[in-house]
Design a protein around this motif. Structure first.
Motif, mmCIF file in Angstrom:
data_model
loop_
_atom_site.group_PDB
_atom_site.id
_atom_site.type_symbol
_atom_site.label_atom_id
_atom_site.label_comp_id
_atom_site.label_asym_id
_atom_site.label_seq_id
_atom_site.Cartn_x
_atom_site.Cartn_y
_atom_site.Cartn_z
ATOM 1 N N VAL A 80 2.614 102.076 24.955
ATOM 2 C CA VAL A 80 1.422 101.223 25.035
ATOM 3 C C VAL A 80 1.732 100.141 26.052
ATOM 4 O O VAL A 80 2.708 99.413 25.898
ATOM 5 N N ARG A 81 0.940 100.076 27.116
ATOM 6 C CA ARG A 81 1.274 99.088 28.147
ATOM 7 C C ARG A 81 0.044 98.577 28.882
ATOM 8 O O ARG A 81 -0.980 99.242 28.962
ATOM 9 N N LEU A 120 -6.059 96.370 31.874
ATOM 10 C CA LEU A 120 -6.286 97.459 30.927
ATOM 11 C C LEU A 120 -5.100 97.565 29.984
ATOM 12 O O LEU A 120 -3.978 97.221 30.363
ATOM 13 N N LEU A 135 -3.229 100.591 28.204
ATOM 14 C CA LEU A 135 -3.158 102.048 28.155
ATOM 15 C C LEU A 135 -2.332 102.477 26.947
ATOM 16 O O LEU A 135 -1.251 101.946 26.706
ATOM 17 N N ALA A 136 -2.856 103.437 26.194
ATOM 18 C CA ALA A 136 -2.199 103.947 24.988
ATOM 19 C C ALA A 136 -2.554 105.422 24.869
ATOM 20 O O ALA A 136 -3.398 105.916 25.623
ATOM 21 N N PRO A 137 -1.913 106.135 23.925
ATOM 22 C CA PRO A 137 -2.243 107.551 23.786
ATOM 23 C C PRO A 137 -3.755 107.797 23.655
ATOM 24 O O PRO A 137 -4.371 107.307 22.714
ATOM 25 N N GLU A 138 -4.312 108.496 24.616
ATOM 26 C CA GLU A 138 -5.732 108.874 24.625
ATOM 27 C C GLU A 138 -6.690 107.687 24.563
ATOM 28 O O GLU A 138 -7.847 107.847 24.181
ATOM 29 N N ARG A 139 -6.208 106.505 24.904
ATOM 30 C CA ARG A 139 -7.066 105.327 24.838
ATOM 31 C C ARG A 139 -6.878 104.447 26.072
ATOM 32 O O ARG A 139 -5.762 104.290 26.561
ATOM 33 N N THR A 140 -7.978 103.869 26.514
ATOM 34 C CA THR A 140 -7.930 102.833 27.530
ATOM 35 C C THR A 140 -8.781 101.678 27.025
ATOM 36 O O THR A 140 -9.971 101.855 26.791
#
Lengths: 365, 96
Positions: free
Chosen positions: B17-18, B29, B31-36
């Protein structure tokens, strides 16, 4: 914006619902390392944020480590979509060191018997459990991806528990979609209406119970629904696929629409394909829509549903998706789904590479 | 609903997660698994101070020094936002 890079169609598994096309690309047709690296850079320039490294089985590519490094270099968020077969702990460590962001591991069932039967690969389940352990040990986020169908939906609650036990942060419950190989196996895989309803309840209960423990994403079955799914969030709006041979597709199943032609990264820059190609512009906006979609209040919600499903079931890719209750074909679809779901002992057609018709020969210039 | 977070607890983004500044969209933004997640100014300011070392109380202090707002207000904003990330499995809060 996300890009799915199907690095290869080679895969040790043979899932009968694989989303790959029935006409698979052979190894000799795959893009080279350098070609993929260039595509990743072009994608980042285009505004892609998430890169899904998929297949086939992406670990079948010996250059996977290099490709992950290239993704990191292009500042993309990399997600490895894997069956787990072909990964070792050392390989996963190398991938993590090269900047891999996320691992998405498929599980075909909650036990050896089901998982290995539907994966078509003996010993697959044990390997997957090991890969889950290595992933969590490295601190990488783990998603379990579970395709659910008539024969494993009764174990959905066990799948949720298993995902928690494995240390997954996220579970993707995807009801089988009848494109690609799944289309051949409708009779064997179609869930019943009762199963679909219960699955929705199980997911809702799981989400409430596991808030802060496990994120559950759910792709419900659409054939028993009132409205169709907002397929891909709208055609060519937030994602694109690159096939192993470099063909650029708005979605997996797009080649099932026979009048569309697709460009290849060998021939045209990615940005140009995204912005100007016929295939990507075919169903953007609402000019292409027919009634009842065109005057429907939901046209900006679900975009008339899935174009490939409209093609497959209505014979017209611009028609209303028959999963929509406003489609004149909806009653037929429902009846067909119910009939398929009550089929007994249907055979499974496993995903396979085509066999060679002629022996390979060397070529002399 | 927000969880209680003690002042000494240490929030940290989970691996995978960054944050990232997106030039094309001119925004921060997450950014995470399957998520923005598109971060608004407040969310971006909070995450800029969450480094896995600072405690919840220290994050609030740093934000107080930078922004002219009462401590309770900042504390409530930080708690609400970080709790939402905990629910989404993007952040963990280590309680000593």
């Amino acid at each position: 914006m996300a890009m799915l890079a199907e690095l290869t169609h080679r895969c040790p598994l043979a899932c009968p619902y694989c989303s790959n096309p029935v006409d698979l690309v052979r190894r000799s047709g795959e893009l080279s390392t350098q070609e993929w690296v260039d595509v990743f850079r072009q994608a980042a320039d285009l505004g892609v944020l998430h890169l899904h490294l998929s297949g086939g089985e992406p670990a079948a590519r010996h250059d996977l480590e290099e490709l992950v490094a290239a993704s990191t270099g292009a500042e993309l968020y990399s997600n490895l979509i894997t069956s787990g077969v072909g990964l070792t702990e050392a390989r996963l460590e190398k991938l993590a060191a090269n900047g891999l962001d996320h691992v998405q591991l498929s599980l075909q069932g909650v036990d050896h018997e089901t998982a290995d039967l539907y994966g078509g690969y003996k010993g697959g389940f044990d390997r997957k459990i090991a890969v889950a352990g290595w992933t969590v040990k490295l601190g990488l986020p783990l998603t379990i991806n579970a395709v659910m169908h008539r024969h494993n939906l009764s174990t959905l609650d066990l799948m949720i528990d298993l995902a928690v036990d494995l240390g997954a942060r996220r579970l993707e419950v995807a009801t089988v979609q009848f494109h690609g190989w799944a289309e051949k196996n409708k009779a064997a895989l179609m869930p019943t209406r009762e199963q679909v309803q219960k699955a929705g309840e199980t997911v809702h209960a799981g989400r409430r119970r596991l808030k802060g423990v496990l994120v559950i994403d759910y792709v419900p079955a659409d054939y028993y629904a009132t409205y169709p799914k907002a397929c891909m969030g709208g055609w060519a709006s937030t994602s694109l696929n690159i096939a192993p041979d470099g063909q650029v597709l708005p979605c997996h199943a797009a080649p099932t629409i026979p009048w569309l032609t697709f460009d290849n990264v060998h021939e045209r820059p990615l940005k140009d394909i995204w912005m100007h190609s016929d295939a990507f512009n075919a169903f953007r906006g609402d000019e292409w829509m027919q009634e009842p979609c065109r005057s429907c209040a939901r046209k900006a919600v679900d975009f008339g549903g899935c174009r490939c499903q409209a093609m497959a079931l209505a014979g017209d890719a611009a028609a209303t998706d028959p999963a929509c209750s406003k489609s004149t074909l909806h009653a037929d679809l429902l009846a067909a789904a119910e009939a398929a779901s009550s089929t007994r002992d249907a055979d499974l057609t496993y995903r396979r590479m085509p066999t060679l018709k002629q022996p390979l020969r060397t070529h002399d210039a | 609903m927000t969880t209680e977070i003690p002042e000494t607890a240490r929030p940290r983004l989970l691996k995978g997660v960054r944050t990232r500044f997106d030039k094309a969209r001119d925004t921060w933004l997450l950014l995470a698994p399957e998520r923005t997640l598109e971060l608004d100014a407040v969310a971006a300011a909070i995450l800029a101070e969450v480094d896995g070392e600072r405690s919840f109380g220290e994050v609030i202090d740093v934000l107080m020094a930078k922004y002219d707002a009462p401590r309770e207000r900042i504390s409530a904003d930080v708690r609400t936002f970080l709790s939402s990330l905990v629910e989404r499995r993007m952040l963990e809060i280590d309680v000593p």
